[in-house]
Design a protein around this motif. Sequence first.
Motif, PDB file in Angstrom:
ATOM      1  N   LYS A 201      46.832  41.390  -4.778  1.00  0.00           N
ATOM      2  CA  LYS A 201      46.086  40.303  -4.145  1.00  0.00           C
ATOM      3  C   LYS A 201      46.619  39.972  -2.757  1.00  0.00           C
ATOM      4  O   LYS A 201      45.923  39.363  -1.951  1.00  0.00           O
ATOM      5  N   GLU A 202      47.854  40.402  -2.447  1.00  0.00           N
ATOM      6  CA  GLU A 202      48.371  40.212  -1.096  1.00  0.00           C
ATOM      7  C   GLU A 202      47.604  41.079  -0.105  1.00  0.00           C
ATOM      8  O   GLU A 202      47.224  40.626   0.985  1.00  0.00           O
ATOM      9  N   TYR A 203      47.336  42.320  -0.485  1.00  0.00           N
ATOM     10  CA  TYR A 203      46.566  43.201   0.394  1.00  0.00           C
ATOM     11  C   TYR A 203      45.113  42.729   0.489  1.00  0.00           C
ATOM     12  O   TYR A 203      44.475  42.879   1.533  1.00  0.00           O
ATOM     13  N   ILE A 204      44.610  42.126  -0.584  1.00  0.00           N
ATOM     14  CA  ILE A 204      43.222  41.674  -0.611  1.00  0.00           C
ATOM     15  C   ILE A 204      43.040  40.376   0.159  1.00  0.00           C
ATOM     16  O   ILE A 204      42.071  40.219   0.911  1.00  0.00           O
ATOM     17  N   ALA A 205      43.964  39.421  -0.004  1.00  0.00           N
ATOM     18  CA  ALA A 205      43.678  38.058   0.446  1.00  0.00           C
ATOM     19  C   ALA A 205      44.803  37.380   1.217  1.00  0.00           C
ATOM     20  O   ALA A 205      44.598  36.914   2.328  1.00  0.00           O
ATOM     21  N   GLN A 206      45.994  37.288   0.640  1.00  0.00           N
ATOM     22  CA  GLN A 206      47.017  36.411   1.218  1.00  0.00           C
ATOM     23  C   GLN A 206      47.819  37.054   2.339  1.00  0.00           C
ATOM     24  O   GLN A 206      48.351  36.369   3.199  1.00  0.00           O
ATOM     25  N   LYS A 207      47.952  38.396   2.308  1.00  0.00           N
ATOM     26  CA  LYS A 207      48.548  39.183   3.388  1.00  0.00           C
ATOM     27  C   LYS A 207      50.053  39.016   3.531  1.00  0.00           C
ATOM     28  O   LYS A 207      50.610  39.319   4.591  1.00  0.00           O
ATOM     29  N   GLU A 208      50.738  38.562   2.503  1.00  0.00           N
ATOM     30  CA  GLU A 208      52.194  38.448   2.552  1.00  0.00           C
ATOM     31  C   GLU A 208      52.802  39.672   1.861  1.00  0.00           C
ATOM     32  O   GLU A 208      53.432  39.584   0.813  1.00  0.00           O
ATOM     33  N   TYR A 209      52.607  40.835   2.477  1.00  0.00           N
ATOM     34  CA  TYR A 209      53.144  42.083   1.947  1.00  0.00           C
ATOM     35  C   TYR A 209      54.253  42.565   2.878  1.00  0.00           C
ATOM     36  O   TYR A 209      54.368  42.151   4.046  1.00  0.00           O
ATOM     37  N   ILE A 210      55.092  43.461   2.370  1.00  0.00           N
ATOM     38  CA  ILE A 210      56.143  44.076   3.180  1.00  0.00           C
ATOM     39  C   ILE A 210      55.964  45.591   3.184  1.00  0.00           C
ATOM     40  O   ILE A 210      55.813  46.204   4.239  1.00  0.00           O
TER      41      ILE A 210
END
Length: 558
Positions: A201-210
């Motif tokens: 869901k980070e890649y989909i929506a929230q964008k808090e990926y490393i």
Amino acid sequence: MQTASAVGGWIKRRRRYHEIMAQSTAPAPPGQDEETRQFKTISGIPVKAVYGPGDVANVTLPAPGEFPYTRGIHETMYRRRLWTMRQFSGFATPEETNRRYVYLLSQGQTGLSVAFDLPTLMGYDADHAASTGEVGKCGVSISSLEDMEILFRGIPLADVTVSMTINSPAAILWAMYLAVAEKQGVDWLRISGTLQNDILKEYIAQKEYIFPPRPSMRLVTDVIEYSMNHVPRFNPISISGYHIREAGSTAAQELAFTLRDGIEYVEWALERGMPVDSFAPRLSFFFNSHNDFFEEIAKFRAARNIWAYTMRDRFGAKDERSLKLRTHAQTAGCSLTWQQPYNNVVRTTMQALAAVLGGTQSLHTNSLDEAYALPSENAVTLALRTQQIMAHESGVRNTVDPLGGSYFVEALTAEVEKQANEYIRRIDDMGGMIAAIERGYPQTEIANASYEYQHEIETGEQKIVGVNAFTEKDGHAIELLQINESAQSHQVEKLAALKLRRDADKVAQALDGLKRAAQGTENTMPYILDAVRAYATLGEICDAFREVFGTYTESAVL
């Protein structure tokens, strides 16, 4: 790089925008005849004036606690046990957040939920240049095991369930939590709680990926496998639709993308060699509860249906616990307004009631001031009292699924389920969720839905009280929580002192071992634990992974 289909979609959206703007008119004045008005849910599902038996002719309705658990996963639901009241909280330093936790538990909260600040979420220590100005601002700052020890000082981890909203560095923060339990003398077999750990869901929506998607999925699977073998009462992942909805999705999109993420995690665990019934009972979910009261109730009921059939028919699960979708819910932060903030108490109450009538197992109620800042003590207390009044004064717990059998609710449940399953089939045809993310499919669908909803607000078709309807010229000041700028200097000084007194050679050895494990195929959790116990910092451990896995940059999709 843009694909032809992405560019074509952008052109269609712009053309549609100009068509809508050309046709739009001012909102109808109060009292105007609305016989011709199109009534629909907030997600755009048409709603008829009256529903009857014909609308539910194909609907079957088993009892609560029976497959597919439409009416709830337990036979007696809240008559036996209330939902967990779990207020999301974290700010400034571990010392300050610890005091808030002790206060909330003293006020009757029944579980803790940790909010981390942005540097922690992104895998940076408090002394990193990228952390400047952000330490403690949107959650608690955690750079080391020492910080985690302070965060839970005086809180018995054997007796309190703890949820941690952390994703890309989830394995590291969980290792710190396990190490704190060790220091408290608590057997891991006794501790329970939930780790969000939902990177998709980070890649989909929230964008808090490393890290890129595939090594990130390896870390998620490492946590699931390690928990199954060593911490069996802990939920190793909370598959989250909350942030998907906050990004602007419809209810059906939130449901579909969340459950398809869940399917992806199950597939990765099965490829690792874990039997489905060994880990599936510990999978949990996290949904948003938005403004449209009946649509939200229908969404929770549809979620249980889809997951039960998926686990039984797609994956062959036999254990009944594998089939039951367990979920936390949080009221919709994106629905809160800074205009007339006391209206947010009403919104939150309505959304919380929808989640309870929808059958949630755990609930967070947002505070009235969250459009301005992190919640003040008074605001968070009122939010908790909202749940307590609902639980003990409203009678809502007296009967199970009180809206079950409603023609409207059953028809709406079936429609939300149908739309969600259509999305899931499309993603299956693309080759799964990672392939869909790489194509930008869920991101584009959410962007389109968000655009349409915002347009409805701007034209007045969708009324938001205090924003585009029933507005006031003068606002009223409210108490706000102020994060002291000294939080960053305090954390930086504490971290510097830690680095001086720890065993540097032991830290270096642990980090070298972690890098070798990351280069191979071993489960990384034992090596993360070794690094954490040596007081390697969050940033140092993430840097070890960055060296091996690299970092991820999303391609723009228009």
